[in-house]
Scaffold this active site. Structure first.
Site, PDB file in Angstrom:
ATOM      1  N   GLN A  83       0.818  -1.372  -0.013  1.00  0.00           N
ATOM      2  CA  GLN A  83      -0.052   0.033  -0.052  1.00  0.00           C
ATOM      3  C   GLN A  83       0.874   1.323  -0.122  1.00  0.00           C
ATOM      4  O   GLN A  83       0.265   2.270   0.391  1.00  0.00           O
ATOM      5  CB  GLN A  83      -1.053   0.021   1.351  1.00  0.00           C
ATOM      6  CG  GLN A  83      -2.097  -0.883   0.876  1.00  0.00           C
ATOM      7  CD  GLN A  83      -2.939  -0.419  -0.500  1.00  0.00           C
ATOM      8  OE1 GLN A  83      -2.772   0.783  -0.857  1.00  0.00           O
ATOM      9  NE2 GLN A  83      -3.728  -1.500  -0.981  1.00  0.00           N
ATOM     10  N   SER A  84       2.320   1.328  -0.486  1.00  0.00           N
ATOM     11  CA  SER A  84       2.890   2.267  -0.356  1.00  0.00           C
ATOM     12  C   SER A  84       2.546   3.591  -1.442  1.00  0.00           C
ATOM     13  O   SER A  84       2.216   3.460  -2.480  1.00  0.00           O
ATOM     14  CB  SER A  84       4.293   1.849  -0.925  1.00  0.00           C
ATOM     15  OG  SER A  84       5.110   3.027  -1.131  1.00  0.00           O
TER      16      SER A  84
END
Ligand SMILES: *Cc1c(COP(=O)(O)O)cnc(C)c1O
Length: 338
Positions: A83-84
């Site tokens: 989820q960067s």
């Protein structure tokens, strides 16, 4: 407030690809401030940097992608957790520059294509997984991929997690200049800039800039990912290296590196109750969306410090909104409500 012109001059000689909309707004958040009680509060809207869903990473990427282009790279590689925000922003920038994008994620392939991961897939990145849930497994894997690409005749440009190196951190040196000019124009004298700290590039760059300008501002990070001692060490080393790369005196003191602990909760990326409460407060007082991984936890820290009297009523704080809203669209979201 007068800015030293020699620094400005040096500044503009560094290759930079314009991507964002600058300056980002600096707005008073008086309704949020009065709900919290205590210091005056302004928000620097770096969620609105304006490219690829915005956020803080766009600032550093203007310099990183300029270096990649100068090296005639054909492929950008970076990595992080799935989820960067950094990976999403880097992918958008690489695509825009006409390069291929290889992404290295920790862990195993995901069942749910949502949030930032959905955007990265939409942008068409080639995605690989390290198979190891430890996010640091990404670092050697990026090197392996780069070597592989070179062997196949490509010219890869590797960006470390968070873009947190001396090039990427220049983005927030520049932001310190931008903020100094805005504060002068809007007649604000902040006592502290408060932000969420992860890979440390943002706080290190901002600190280097504030220090180089001789501004009397504290730069206070709330760590949301790494152990606080590791963060202090990384920020000090990176900020000093950034000053050196700009031919400025490397005379930061460790006391200038202010990092607070206590708001990570069970771990990086796992929402906390105080973080959710802070997100609701910002939404319901200002109509501003924060994120559960970074800005929500940092605002929870600011609120707790204000309520403990560690920020005083006469002080003025600038909260740096670093973005991250795509995380609001991961999972079913019940953590967000009371
Ligand atoms: C990456 C990120 C941060 C932290 O910045 P670092 O430079 O990694 O310390 C804060 N907020 C958001 C939304 C981010 O994506």
């Amino acid at each position: 407030m007068k800015l030293p012109e020699s620094h400005e001059l040096q500044w503009h000689s560094i290759p930079r690809v314009p991507l964002g909309f600058w300056p980002t707004p600096l707005k008073e958040a008086s309704r949020l401030a009065s709900t919290i009680g205590g210091p005056k509060l302004w928000i620097k809207r770096d969620d609105l940097t304006g490219f690829g869903f915005g956020g803080n990473k766009i600032r550093g990427l203007e310099f990183l992608i300029a270096e990649a282009l100068a090296q005639q790279a054909d492929t950008v590689i970076t990595g992080a957790g799935a989820q960067s925000n950094s990976v999403r922003a880097t992918t958008a920038v690489a695509v825009h520059a006409g390069m291929n994008m290889v992404v290295v994620y920790s862990g195993t392939p995901l069942d749910n294509i949502e949030g930032n991961y959905r955007l990265v897939r939409l942008l068409g990145a080639e995605v690989r997984f390290t198979g190891d849930p430890d996010r640091s497994s990404v670092d050697p894997y990026i090197e392996t991929c780069a070597a592989e690409l070179r062997r196949d005749g490509h010219r890869p440009y590797a960006i470390p997690r968070g873009g947190a190196n001396t090039i990427g951190a220049l983005g927030y040196v520049q932001a310190a200049y931008e903020l100094a000019q805005q504060c002068a124009a809007q007649n604000i004298s902040p006592d502290a800039i408060v932000l969420a700290t992860g890979s440390c590039g943002t706080q290190a760059g901002l600190l280097a800039g504030v220090h180089a300008l001789g501004l009397p501002w504290r730069v206070e990070g709330f760590t949301v990912s790494r152990p606080v001692e590791e963060v202090r060490t990384r920020i000090y080393a990176l900020a000093q290296a950034v000053l050196g790369s700009l031919d400025l005196p490397q005379n930061l003191t460790p006391q200038e590196v202010v990092v607070h602990d206590g708001f990570i909760g069970p771990g990086y990326g796992i929402p906390t109750a105080e973080g959710a409460a802070a997100i609701r407060l910002a939404a319901r007082s200002e109509g501003i969306f924060l994120d559960p991984t970074y800005t929500g936890k940092a605002l929870a820290g600011l609120i707790a410090y204000a309520q403990r009297g560690l920020y005083r009523d006469h002080e003025t704080l600038i909260f740096l909104h670093t973005g991250g809203e795509p995380a609001l669209f991961v999972g079913e979201g019940s953590w967000l409500y009371e």
